[in-house]
Scaffold this motif. Structure first.
Motif, PDB file in Angstrom:
ATOM      1  N   GLN A 190      -0.013  -7.819  -6.667  1.00 23.92           N
ATOM      2  CA  GLN A 190       0.377  -6.898  -5.597  1.00 23.92           C
ATOM      3  C   GLN A 190       0.558  -7.736  -4.328  1.00 23.92           C
ATOM      4  O   GLN A 190       0.128  -8.898  -4.290  1.00 23.92           O
ATOM      5  CB  GLN A 190      -0.670  -5.808  -5.388  1.00 23.92           C
ATOM      6  CG  GLN A 190      -2.052  -6.335  -5.026  1.00 23.92           C
ATOM      7  CD  GLN A 190      -2.945  -5.252  -4.479  1.00 23.92           C
ATOM      8  OE1 GLN A 190      -2.555  -4.470  -3.626  1.00 23.92           O
ATOM      9  NE2 GLN A 190      -4.181  -5.197  -4.973  1.00 23.92           N
ATOM     10  N   GLU A 206      -2.628   0.669  -6.911  1.00 13.97           N
ATOM     11  CA  GLU A 206      -2.391   1.198  -5.570  1.00 13.97           C
ATOM     12  C   GLU A 206      -2.701   0.118  -4.547  1.00 13.97           C
ATOM     13  O   GLU A 206      -3.841  -0.340  -4.441  1.00 13.97           O
ATOM     14  CB  GLU A 206      -3.253   2.428  -5.331  1.00 13.97           C
ATOM     15  CG  GLU A 206      -2.978   3.106  -4.008  1.00 13.97           C
ATOM     16  CD  GLU A 206      -3.789   4.371  -3.824  1.00 13.97           C
ATOM     17  OE1 GLU A 206      -3.592   5.031  -2.792  1.00 13.97           O
ATOM     18  OE2 GLU A 206      -4.617   4.695  -4.695  1.00 13.97           O
ATOM     19  N   GLY A 227       3.015   7.499  -7.680  1.00 13.57           N
ATOM     20  CA  GLY A 227       1.984   7.435  -6.651  1.00 13.57           C
ATOM     21  C   GLY A 227       1.918   6.078  -5.977  1.00 13.57           C
ATOM     22  O   GLY A 227       1.741   5.982  -4.761  1.00 13.57           O
ATOM     23  N   VAL A 228       2.049   5.003  -6.757  1.00 13.16           N
ATOM     24  CA  VAL A 228       2.058   3.654  -6.182  1.00 13.16           C
ATOM     25  C   VAL A 228       3.302   3.467  -5.327  1.00 13.16           C
ATOM     26  O   VAL A 228       3.238   2.900  -4.224  1.00 13.16           O
ATOM     27  CB  VAL A 228       1.988   2.597  -7.299  1.00 13.16           C
ATOM     28  CG1 VAL A 228       2.287   1.204  -6.746  1.00 13.16           C
ATOM     29  CG2 VAL A 228       0.612   2.605  -7.953  1.00 13.16           C
ATOM     30  N   LYS A 246       2.838   5.231  -2.046  1.00 10.60           N
ATOM     31  CA  LYS A 246       1.934   4.470  -1.178  1.00 10.60           C
ATOM     32  C   LYS A 246       2.684   3.330  -0.496  1.00 10.60           C
ATOM     33  O   LYS A 246       2.516   3.085   0.713  1.00 10.60           O
ATOM     34  CB  LYS A 246       0.773   3.916  -2.011  1.00 10.60           C
ATOM     35  CG  LYS A 246      -0.168   2.993  -1.260  1.00 10.60           C
ATOM     36  CD  LYS A 246      -0.991   3.720  -0.220  1.00 10.60           C
ATOM     37  CE  LYS A 246      -2.040   2.807   0.380  1.00 10.60           C
ATOM     38  NZ  LYS A 246      -2.864   3.488   1.396  1.00 10.60           N
ATOM     39  N   SER A 278      -9.649   3.728  -7.594  1.00  9.67           N
ATOM     40  CA  SER A 278      -8.197   3.559  -7.504  1.00  9.67           C
ATOM     41  C   SER A 278      -7.666   3.056  -8.832  1.00  9.67           C
ATOM     42  O   SER A 278      -8.367   2.359  -9.568  1.00  9.67           O
ATOM     43  CB  SER A 278      -7.819   2.584  -6.379  1.00  9.67           C
ATOM     44  OG  SER A 278      -8.297   1.287  -6.667  1.00  9.67           O
ATOM     45  N   GLY A 315      -3.500   2.209 -10.897  1.00  5.93           N
ATOM     46  CA  GLY A 315      -2.042   2.183 -10.775  1.00  5.93           C
ATOM     47  C   GLY A 315      -1.444   3.241 -11.682  1.00  5.93           C
ATOM     48  O   GLY A 315      -1.049   4.322 -11.255  1.00  5.93           O
ATOM     49  N   THR A 357      -4.588   8.164  -7.413  1.00  2.00           N
ATOM     50  CA  THR A 357      -3.231   7.731  -7.754  1.00  2.00           C
ATOM     51  C   THR A 357      -3.210   7.122  -9.147  1.00  2.00           C
ATOM     52  O   THR A 357      -4.065   6.333  -9.506  1.00  2.00           O
ATOM     53  CB  THR A 357      -2.736   6.690  -6.732  1.00  2.00           C
ATOM     54  OG1 THR A 357      -2.652   7.307  -5.453  1.00  2.00           O
ATOM     55  CG2 THR A 357      -1.370   6.142  -7.117  1.00  2.00           C
TER      56      THR A 357
END
Length: 411
Positions: free
Chosen positions: A132, A157, A181-182, A185, A312, A314, A335
C-alpha cells in the motif's frame, strides 16, 4: 515475442506471509506469460511457518527474484526518534511525520536508490507494488524520474496522510483496490479517482475441497457433536482475537454445559497475551492454539463458525474460503469484510469491538442450525457467482496491459 511482452518488476516490501502474499501467488500462477515478463523484488525471504520460503515458491513457479537485504535501524535513528517525539508529544500527526522523515534518511531513500538502479539497468517497463502507499514510498521515489509505468495494488484499507496522497497523485498511473471500500477510502483521502480501479480479491472456486467430518477427526480429534468456532490469521493487534476470547467467556458463562471448542490458527506477537486471557477467563481447556499451519483450508473446513474480528481488512480471502467451504461466518463491520458479508443473508456482522454483539451472534448460530444452514448456503452461492479467481486475474492483467506512464488507464 519477448520484445512484445511488458517487463514488470513486482515489488513487495512486507515482513510476513499474509493474505496479500497468497493473492499475489494466485495471480502469478495464472498470469499470461506470453504478455508479461515478471521479475520479483522482495526485502525479506520470509516463510510459511516452518514451510517453504517465498524465494523457493517463486523459483518453483519460474519467476526470477531479487532480494534487497535490510539493515537494522541504526542507533542514531532510534535516539533521534525518541528525542523528537518527546518534543512534539502533543501532536500524533507530528510524531508520525518525524518518524517517517528519519526512516526516509536511513531506510527508505537507500532502498529507493537500489530499486531505481534495478529498474534502469534491466530496463523494466512497469513497477508493480504489492503493498500500500504507506509501505511502498521507496517505489514512488525510485520511479520518480524514470519513464516506467507505476502501479499500486492496495490490498488493505490504507492509512493516508496528505503527504502520502500528494506522493501518489504526483506519480501513480493506476491503483488497484481489492474492494470498493478500499477504493472509496483512497478517493475520499484525495487520490485521483480516475486512477483508482476495483479488482475484487477472489479464490479458486474449482479446487478440491476437504470433507468436514474427516478434518475434524483428523486434525482436531473431536466428534461431530462438538461445536467448533475458529479464526485464522496472524496473531497481531489488528486481528483483534482478544475480542473473540471476551465473547467466548460470555458464551461459556451463558451455556456452561455446551460442548464447544475454539481453534485459533496462526502465529504472531499476541500469542502469549491471548493464552493468558484464555486462562484468566477459565476457558483455556476449550481454546486450541495451533500455531501456523500450511493446510489452513483443511482447518477452516472443520469449523462450524469462522470469526473474523479485525479492526481493518481489504477484502479478506479467508472469508471467501469459508463461504466456499460452507462454513458460517461472523465478521466485524469494517471495510472489505462488510462488503463480502450481507448481514443476515450470507453471514452475520457486528460493530468492531462490540463483544456483546459478537456473543449474541455466536449464540444465534450455535442454537439455530436452520439459520446457520440458510446463511452458509447463500454465502456459497454468492462466492461461486461473484468471486472466481479468473475474474481477479483478468482484471489485474487488463490494468497491467493498458496502464501507461503519464496517462490514465482506460480499462
Amino acid at each position: 515475442m519477448d520484445q512484445q511482452r511488458k517487463k514488470i518488476l513486482l515489488l513487495d516490501t512486507g515482513n510476513e506471509w499474509g493474505g496479500g502474499t497468497n493473492s499475489m501467488l494466485e495471480l502469478l500462477k495464472r498470469i499470461d506469460r506470453s504478455q508479461f515478463d515478471i521479475h520479483c523484488c522482495f526485502y525479506h525471504n520470509y516463510t510459511r511457518g516452518e514451510g517453504d520460503t517465498i524465494g523457493q515458491v517463486l523459483e518453483a513457479l519460474g519467476f526470477p527474484i531479487i532480494f534487497i537485504p535490510q539493515r537494522k535501524q541504526p542507533r542514531w535513528a532510534k535516539v533521534s526518534k525518541e528525542l523528537l517525539r518527546s518534543l512534539v508529544f502533543f501532536s500524533r500527526t507530528l510524531r508520525l511525520s518525524v518518524t517517517r522523515r528519519i526512516d526516509a534518511l536511513w531506510r527508505i531513500r537507500p532502498n529507493a536508490s537500489r530499486i531505481k538502479a534495478i529498474l534502469a539497468s534491466q530496463q523494466f517497463d512497469v513497477l508493480y507494488m504489492n503493498n500500500q502507499p504507506g509501505s511502498n514510498a521507496e517505489g514512488y521515489l525510485a520511479a520518480e524520474t524514470l519513464p516506467v509505468t507505476l502501479i499500486q495494488h492496495c490490498r488493505i484499507e490504507p492509512v493516508l496522510s496528505s503527504e502520502l496522497v500528494s506522493m501518489v497523485n504526483r506519480r501513480i498511473d493506476a491503483v488497484i483496490a481489492v474492494s470498493n471500500g478500499v477504493r472509496d477510502k483512497l478517493v475520499k483521502s484525495g487520490v485521483a479517482p480516475e486512477k483508482c480501479f476495483t479488482v475484487f480479491n477472489a479464490i479458486d472456486i474449482w479446487q478440491p475441497l476437504p470433507e468436514r467430518l474427516a478434518m475434524r477427526r483428523q486434525l482436531l480429534g473431536i466428534d461431530d457433536d462438538t461445536f467448533v468456532f475458529g479464526s485464522i490469521g496472524s496473531l497481531s493487534p489488528r486481528k483483534s482475537n482478544h475480542h473473540i476470547l471476551t465473547a467466548l467467556e460470555k458464551f461459556a458463562d451463558a451455556f456452561p454445559t455446551a460442548r464447544w471448542k475454539m481453534v485459533i490458527l496462526g502465529e504472531g506477537p499476541e500469542l502469549a497475551s491471548l493464552q493468558r486471557q484464555a486462562k484468566q477467563a477459565g476457558i483455556e481447556d476449550r481454546v486450541i492454539f495451533t500455531g501456523f499451519r500450511n493446510n489452513a483450508l483443511e482447518y477452516l473446513a472443520a469449523f462450524d463458525v469462522f470469526i473474523l474480528a479485525s479492526k481493518s481488512e481489504g477484502l479478506p480471502r479467508v472469508v471467501l474460503e469459508a463461504m466456499l467451504l460452507k462454513t458460517a461466518v461472523i465478521g466485524s463491520r469494517v471495510t472489505g469484510t462488510a462488503e463480502l458479508i450481507e448481514h443476515n443473508k450470507t453471514g452475520l456482522l457486528f460493530d468492531y469491538g462490540d463483544t456483546q454483539a459478537l456473543f449474541e451472534q455466536m449464540k444465534t448460530l450455535w442454537l439455530d442450525a436452520g439459520k446457520r444452514t440458510e446463511l452458509l448456503q447463500q454465502a456459497n452461492a454468492s462466492v461461486r457467482q461473484h468471486y472466481a479467481i479468473e475474474h481477479y486475474v483478468a482484471g489485474v492483467e487488463l490494468i497491467l496491459k493498458n496502464a501507461a506512464h503519464g496517462k490514465p488507464s482506460h480499462v
